[in-house]
Design a protein around this motif. Structure first.
Motif, PDB file in Angstrom:
ATOM      1  N   GLN A  39       0.738  -1.038   0.221  1.00 20.18           N
ATOM      2  CA  GLN A  39      -0.090   0.047   0.157  1.00 20.18           C
ATOM      3  C   GLN A  39       1.088   1.179  -0.060  1.00 20.18           C
ATOM      4  O   GLN A  39       1.451   1.382   0.802  1.00 20.18           O
ATOM      5  CB  GLN A  39      -0.920   0.099   1.192  1.00 20.18           C
ATOM      6  CG  GLN A  39      -2.073   1.100   1.252  1.00 20.18           C
ATOM      7  CD  GLN A  39      -3.139   0.839   2.153  1.00 20.18           C
ATOM      8  OE1 GLN A  39      -3.006   0.180   2.929  1.00 20.18           O
ATOM      9  NE2 GLN A  39      -4.356   1.572   1.897  1.00 20.18           N
ATOM     10  N   ALA A  40       0.736   2.243  -1.038  1.00 14.80           N
ATOM     11  CA  ALA A  40       1.644   3.350  -1.342  1.00 14.80           C
ATOM     12  C   ALA A  40       0.651   4.264  -0.564  1.00 14.80           C
ATOM     13  O   ALA A  40      -0.542   4.263  -0.553  1.00 14.80           O
ATOM     14  CB  ALA A  40       1.761   3.445  -2.738  1.00 14.80           C
ATOM     15  N   PRO A  41       1.240   5.590  -0.021  1.00 16.91           N
ATOM     16  CA  PRO A  41       0.384   6.573   0.427  1.00 16.91           C
ATOM     17  C   PRO A  41      -0.672   6.996  -0.465  1.00 16.91           C
ATOM     18  O   PRO A  41      -0.337   7.279  -1.848  1.00 16.91           O
ATOM     19  CB  PRO A  41       1.647   7.701   0.583  1.00 16.91           C
ATOM     20  CG  PRO A  41       2.737   6.787   0.866  1.00 16.91           C
ATOM     21  CD  PRO A  41       2.841   5.767  -0.318  1.00 16.91           C
ATOM     22  N   GLY A  42      -1.784   7.081  -0.036  1.00 13.13           N
ATOM     23  CA  GLY A  42      -2.906   7.630  -0.869  1.00 13.13           C
ATOM     24  C   GLY A  42      -3.363   6.613  -1.854  1.00 13.13           C
ATOM     25  O   GLY A  42      -4.372   6.958  -2.777  1.00 13.13           O
ATOM     26  N   LYS A  43      -3.086   5.375  -1.882  1.00 10.79           N
ATOM     27  CA  LYS A  43      -3.471   4.474  -2.751  1.00 10.79           C
ATOM     28  C   LYS A  43      -4.026   3.152  -1.835  1.00 10.79           C
ATOM     29  O   LYS A  43      -3.955   3.032  -0.768  1.00 10.79           O
ATOM     30  CB  LYS A  43      -2.387   3.859  -3.749  1.00 10.79           C
ATOM     31  CG  LYS A  43      -1.903   4.967  -4.384  1.00 10.79           C
ATOM     32  CD  LYS A  43      -0.755   4.383  -5.599  1.00 10.79           C
ATOM     33  CE  LYS A  43      -0.413   5.376  -6.572  1.00 10.79           C
ATOM     34  NZ  LYS A  43       0.532   4.960  -7.492  1.00 10.79           N
ATOM     35  N   ALA A  92       6.198   1.826  -0.782  1.00  7.08           N
ATOM     36  CA  ALA A  92       4.843   1.366  -0.158  1.00  7.08           C
ATOM     37  C   ALA A  92       5.068   0.608   1.308  1.00  7.08           C
ATOM     38  O   ALA A  92       6.311   0.114   1.357  1.00  7.08           O
ATOM     39  CB  ALA A  92       4.197   0.448  -1.084  1.00  7.08           C
ATOM     40  N   GLN A 119       8.116  -0.960   5.876  1.00  7.84           N
ATOM     41  CA  GLN A 119       8.300   0.073   4.795  1.00  7.84           C
ATOM     42  C   GLN A 119       9.437  -0.182   3.942  1.00  7.84           C
ATOM     43  O   GLN A 119      10.386  -0.492   4.510  1.00  7.84           O
ATOM     44  CB  GLN A 119       8.474   1.265   5.594  1.00  7.84           C
ATOM     45  CG  GLN A 119       8.704   2.604   4.857  1.00  7.84           C
ATOM     46  CD  GLN A 119       7.362   2.915   4.042  1.00  7.84           C
ATOM     47  OE1 GLN A 119       6.378   3.080   4.611  1.00  7.84           O
ATOM     48  NE2 GLN A 119       7.557   3.266   2.738  1.00  7.84           N
ATOM     49  N   THR A 121      11.046   1.777   1.106  1.00  4.75           N
ATOM     50  CA  THR A 121      11.485   3.164   0.451  1.00  4.75           C
ATOM     51  C   THR A 121      12.442   3.126  -0.712  1.00  4.75           C
ATOM     52  O   THR A 121      13.389   2.725  -0.467  1.00  4.75           O
ATOM     53  CB  THR A 121      11.670   4.346   1.628  1.00  4.75           C
ATOM     54  OG1 THR A 121      10.655   4.303   2.416  1.00  4.75           O
ATOM     55  CG2 THR A 121      11.889   5.606   0.617  1.00  4.75           C
TER      56      THR A 121
END
Length: 124
Positions: A39-43, A92, A119, A121
């Protein structure tokens, strides 16, 4: 019941390789299909790969073929996700997941247990 603990995440550079691990508690590990989601930020959370109790593997068809490899070691109650040639868009939280019964696992709605996530990155 399984408790899942992921490890191996961190900060890497684009093009690097990275292997995530998920250690499962419980003697019933061999009866579960295991998978990875991210899960990526905002997705929304999305499927990455899964491996059945019989070691049949499934990958997200939208991903570059061959960049992700999932495997399991039933003797160690552990599932792995090797990521090759990582890209910034791979950034993600990666979650380990399990499904009782060993069948196909490719949707979040099928998951019985989740890990806490690790996490990843990727810097460009």
């Amino acid at each position: 019941q399984l408790q899942l603990v992921e490890s191996g995440g961190g900060l890497v550079q684009a093009g690097d390789s990275l292997t995530l691990s998920c250690a499962a508690s419980g003697r019933a590990f061999i009866f579960y299909s295991m998978g990875w989601f991210r899960q990526a930020p905002g997705k929304e959370r999305e499927f990455v790969a899964s491996v059945s109790r019989n070691s049949a593997v499934t990958y997200n068809a939208n991903f570059d073929k061959g960049r992700f490899t999932i495997s399991r070691d039933n003797a160690k109650n552990t599932v792995y996700l090797k990521m090759n040639s990582v890209k910034p868009e791979d950034t993600a939280i990666y979650y380990c997941a399990s499904k009782r019964g060993g069948g196909d696992l490719s949707r979040a709605s099928e998951v019985d247990y989740w890990g806490q996530g690790t996490q990843v990155t990727v810097s460009s």
